[in-house]
Design an enzyme around this catalytic site. Structure first.
Site, mmCIF file in Angstrom:
data_model
loop_
_atom_site.group_PDB
_atom_site.id
_atom_site.type_symbol
_atom_site.label_atom_id
_atom_site.label_comp_id
_atom_site.label_asym_id
_atom_site.label_seq_id
_atom_site.Cartn_x
_atom_site.Cartn_y
_atom_site.Cartn_z
ATOM 1 C CB SER A 61 -0.911 0.022 1.232
ATOM 2 O OG SER A 61 -1.679 -1.157 1.305
HETATM 3 N N1 SAH Z 1 -0.425 -5.015 4.152
HETATM 4 C C1 SAH Z 1 0.217 -5.301 2.890
HETATM 5 C C2 SAH Z 1 -0.698 -4.946 1.725
HETATM 6 C C3 SAH Z 1 -0.947 -6.146 0.896
HETATM 7 S S1 SAH Z 1 -2.211 -5.960 -0.351
HETATM 8 C C4 SAH Z 1 1.568 -4.636 2.773
HETATM 9 O O1 SAH Z 1 1.924 -3.852 3.678
HETATM 10 O O2 SAH Z 1 2.315 -4.932 1.833
HETATM 11 C C5 SAH Z 1 -3.477 -7.006 0.291
HETATM 12 C C6 SAH Z 1 -3.153 -8.459 0.488
HETATM 13 O O3 SAH Z 1 -4.354 -9.107 0.903
HETATM 14 C C7 SAH Z 1 -2.685 -9.212 -0.763
HETATM 15 O O4 SAH Z 1 -1.411 -9.754 -0.509
HETATM 16 C C8 SAH Z 1 -3.730 -10.320 -0.939
HETATM 17 O O5 SAH Z 1 -3.192 -11.549 -1.372
HETATM 18 C C9 SAH Z 1 -4.284 -10.449 0.467
HETATM 19 N N2 SAH Z 1 -5.615 -11.051 0.566
HETATM 20 C C10 SAH Z 1 -6.692 -10.904 -0.264
HETATM 21 N N3 SAH Z 1 -7.733 -11.639 0.177
HETATM 22 C C11 SAH Z 1 -7.306 -12.282 1.307
HETATM 23 C C12 SAH Z 1 -7.910 -13.199 2.208
HETATM 24 N N4 SAH Z 1 -9.171 -13.625 2.066
HETATM 25 N N5 SAH Z 1 -7.178 -13.650 3.256
HETATM 26 C C13 SAH Z 1 -5.895 -13.263 3.432
HETATM 27 N N6 SAH Z 1 -5.262 -12.397 2.614
HETATM 28 C C14 SAH Z 1 -5.955 -11.909 1.554
#
Ligand code: SAH
Length: 212
Positions: A61
């Site tokens: 993000s």
């Molecule tokens: N907090 C992260 C942002 C990652 S983007 C950072 O600091 O880099 C959001 C993430 O949510 C993605 O990696 C995606 O694979 C994950 N995601 C989507 N649906 C999900 C679910 N049902 N359970 C766990 N993770 C999920």
């Protein structure tokens, strides 16, 4: 330019200038090296004012959004926090600097591995490969829950796993229009505050047929 300078500039120009005020959040974001959480070919972009690709169609993000979500949890230091969507592990690292224990759930194996490699220095973070739609009941209740992917409505199980007095920060909406939302649980009742419009990758789950 050196990473320390770029980081300081990020905190001043992207966070303070836009209204992030929590000194602990600002301090954590000026200490955690964001360049360690992006793919090697993007290290020179680590402090840019935008999300960056981390593989599998997912993103780390934008720094401001991380600061805003974490600030909305109002952490004091003794909390247990659940994050849904570990991705790169960056937000988990920020959280881990601000509370007692972080549990983070990620559904994509290669990203679980990426986050785990990026977080080896942290001893208060547990990463689980799972569908975060149902939260992580094992270690509940949590004083804070933060969801890094968007869904049309807050999953019931996340509300259940929120402690009395706890806060859930979650982007609610469809693929094109979402609102960052804070849900507070007080005396068993829920109080909802809309923060701002936002754009997150969708929460993907087997249990959620709603792809609106
Ligand atoms: N907090 C992260 C942002 C990652 S983007 C950072 O600091 O880099 C959001 C993430 O949510 C993605 O990696 C995606 O694979 C994950 N995601 C989507 N649906 C999900 C679910 N049902 N359970 C766990 N993770 C999920």
């Amino acid at each position: 330019m050196g990473k320390v300078i770029l980081r300081r500039r990020m905190v001043e120009e992207q966070l303070i200038a836009r209204g992030i005020r929590d000194e602990r959040v600002l301090d954590a974001m000026s200490r955690i090296p964001r360049e360690e959480f992006v793919p090697k070919n993007l290290v020179s972009s680590a402090y840019e004012d935008c999300p960056l690709p981390i593989g599998e169609g997912q993103t780390i993000s934008q720094p401001y959004i991380v600061a805003l979500m974490v600030e909305k949890l109002e952490l004091k230091g003794d909390e247990k926090v659940l994050e849904i969507g570990a991705g790169s592990g960056y937000q988990a690292a920020i959280l881990a600097s601000l509370c007692r224990k972080v549990y983070t759930v990620e559904r994509i194996s290669s990203l679980v591995k990426f986050a785990a490699e990026n977080l080896t220095r942290f001893d208060n973070i547990i990463i689980k490969e799972a569908d975060g739609y149902s939260g992580l009941r094992e270690f509940s209740p949590y004083q804070g829950i933060v969801v890094a992917c968007a869904i049309s409505a807050p999953p019931r199980m996340l509300i259940e796993q929120l402690d009395e007095g706890g806060r859930l920060v979650i982007p609610l909406g469809n693929r094109f229009s979402q609102e960052l939302t804070v849900i507070k649980k007080k005396k068993g009742r829920l109080k909802t505050e809309k923060v701002c419009g936002c754009v997150f990758v969708p929460l993907v789950t087997g249990e959620n047929s709603d792809r609106s």
